[in-house]
Write a protein that holds these residues in place. Structure first.
Motif, PDB file in Angstrom:
ATOM      1  N   THR A  27      42.132  38.634   7.586  1.00  0.00           N
ATOM      2  CA  THR A  27      43.224  38.044   8.626  1.00  0.00           C
ATOM      3  C   THR A  27      44.714  38.801   8.517  1.00  0.00           C
ATOM      4  O   THR A  27      45.410  38.966   9.448  1.00  0.00           O
ATOM      5  N   GLU A  28      44.933  39.543   7.360  1.00  0.00           N
ATOM      6  CA  GLU A  28      45.996  40.217   7.027  1.00  0.00           C
ATOM      7  C   GLU A  28      45.822  41.842   6.924  1.00  0.00           C
ATOM      8  O   GLU A  28      46.994  42.388   6.741  1.00  0.00           O
ATOM      9  N   ARG A  29      44.581  42.232   6.974  1.00  0.00           N
ATOM     10  CA  ARG A  29      44.432  43.545   6.771  1.00  0.00           C
ATOM     11  C   ARG A  29      43.320  44.085   7.893  1.00  0.00           C
ATOM     12  O   ARG A  29      42.669  43.138   8.339  1.00  0.00           O
TER      13      ARG A  29
ATOM     14  N   ARG B 132      35.111  43.733  10.825  1.00  0.00           N
ATOM     15  CA  ARG B 132      36.401  43.951  11.177  1.00  0.00           C
ATOM     16  C   ARG B 132      37.443  42.828  11.383  1.00  0.00           C
ATOM     17  O   ARG B 132      36.937  41.575  11.809  1.00  0.00           O
ATOM     18  N   SER B 133      38.619  42.948  11.254  1.00  0.00           N
ATOM     19  CA  SER B 133      39.478  41.884  11.795  1.00  0.00           C
ATOM     20  C   SER B 133      39.598  41.711  13.325  1.00  0.00           C
ATOM     21  O   SER B 133      38.992  42.338  13.977  1.00  0.00           O
ATOM     22  N   GLU B 134      40.270  40.304  13.486  1.00  0.00           N
ATOM     23  CA  GLU B 134      40.262  40.051  14.909  1.00  0.00           C
ATOM     24  C   GLU B 134      40.917  41.281  15.923  1.00  0.00           C
ATOM     25  O   GLU B 134      40.481  41.556  16.734  1.00  0.00           O
ATOM     26  N   ALA B 135      41.863  41.816  15.219  1.00  0.00           N
ATOM     27  CA  ALA B 135      42.966  42.528  15.662  1.00  0.00           C
ATOM     28  C   ALA B 135      41.913  43.967  16.096  1.00  0.00           C
ATOM     29  O   ALA B 135      41.923  44.724  16.967  1.00  0.00           O
ATOM     30  N   GLU B 136      41.007  44.230  15.089  1.00  0.00           N
ATOM     31  CA  GLU B 136      40.064  45.505  15.439  1.00  0.00           C
ATOM     32  C   GLU B 136      39.248  45.139  16.436  1.00  0.00           C
ATOM     33  O   GLU B 136      38.735  46.076  17.200  1.00  0.00           O
ATOM     34  N   ARG B 137      38.814  44.064  16.408  1.00  0.00           N
ATOM     35  CA  ARG B 137      37.518  43.642  17.524  1.00  0.00           C
ATOM     36  C   ARG B 137      38.023  43.609  18.923  1.00  0.00           C
ATOM     37  O   ARG B 137      37.406  43.930  19.742  1.00  0.00           O
ATOM     38  N   THR B 138      39.364  43.476  19.287  1.00  0.00           N
ATOM     39  CA  THR B 138      39.935  43.357  20.446  1.00  0.00           C
ATOM     40  C   THR B 138      40.488  44.572  20.829  1.00  0.00           C
ATOM     41  O   THR B 138      41.003  44.539  22.107  1.00  0.00           O
TER      42      THR B 138
END
Length: 124
Positions: free
Chosen positions: A72-74, A117-123
Motif C-alpha cells: 500500500t505504501e511501496r 504489484r501495488s494498486e498504483a502499479e496495476r492501474t
C-alpha cells in the motif's frame, strides 16, 4: 460469517510473529511474550489477525493455502526488498519484463506467501 484470525503453525511463535509484525506494521498483542505457545498479531478491522501457534513438527511440504500481499505504501519491488531485509527469502520470482507478475517468498520458517504489484502499479 467472517474470518477472525489466519492461524499459522510455528516452531517459534513469538519469533515468527516478530517477522510478520515487521512485514505488516501491526504490533504483537499486548501481553504476548517470547516462549508463548500462541502469539497474535492483531490487524486493523475488518482484516483478520495473524495467530501463530506452536507445533512440534517443522514445515515439510508446500503450503496448501498462502497469503497474497499487495503493498500500500511501496512498489512490489521495493516491498520485496524490504521483506528480504526483514529475513524473508525469495522462493520463486514471477516478475515479467513488462512489469507484471509477482514474487513468491518464504518467511523464516518456510511458509510461502506472494507479493503482488501495488494498486498504483496495476492501474498504470
Amino acid at each position: 460469517m467472517m474470518p477472525r484470525h489466519i492461524t499459522i503453525d510455528a516452531g517459534n511463535p513469538y519469533a515468527l510473529a516478530q517477522f510478520w509484525s515487521g512485514v505488516t506494521g501491526w504490533a504483537i498483542a499486548a501481553g504476548d511474550v517470547p516462549g508463548d505457545d500462541e502469539v497474535l498479531v492483531p490487524a486493523p478491522a475488518p482484516i483478520p489477525g495473524l495467530l501463530f501457534i506452536r507445533v512440534p513438527e517443522e514445515k515439510s511440504v508446500k503450503n496448501r493455502v498462502h497469503l497474497d500481499w499487495s503493498p500500500t505504501e511501496r512498489t512490489r519491488d521495493a516491498e520485496v526488498d524490504r521483506v528480504l531485509a526483514l529475513g524473508g527469502t525469495i522462493h520463486e520470482d514471477h516478475r515479467a519484463p513488462d512489469g507484471r507478475g509477482w514474487v513468491t517468498m518464504k518467511d523464516p520458517e518456510g511458509n510461502e506467501f506472494c507479493i503482488e504489484r501495488s494498486e498504483a502499479e496495476r492501474t498504470n
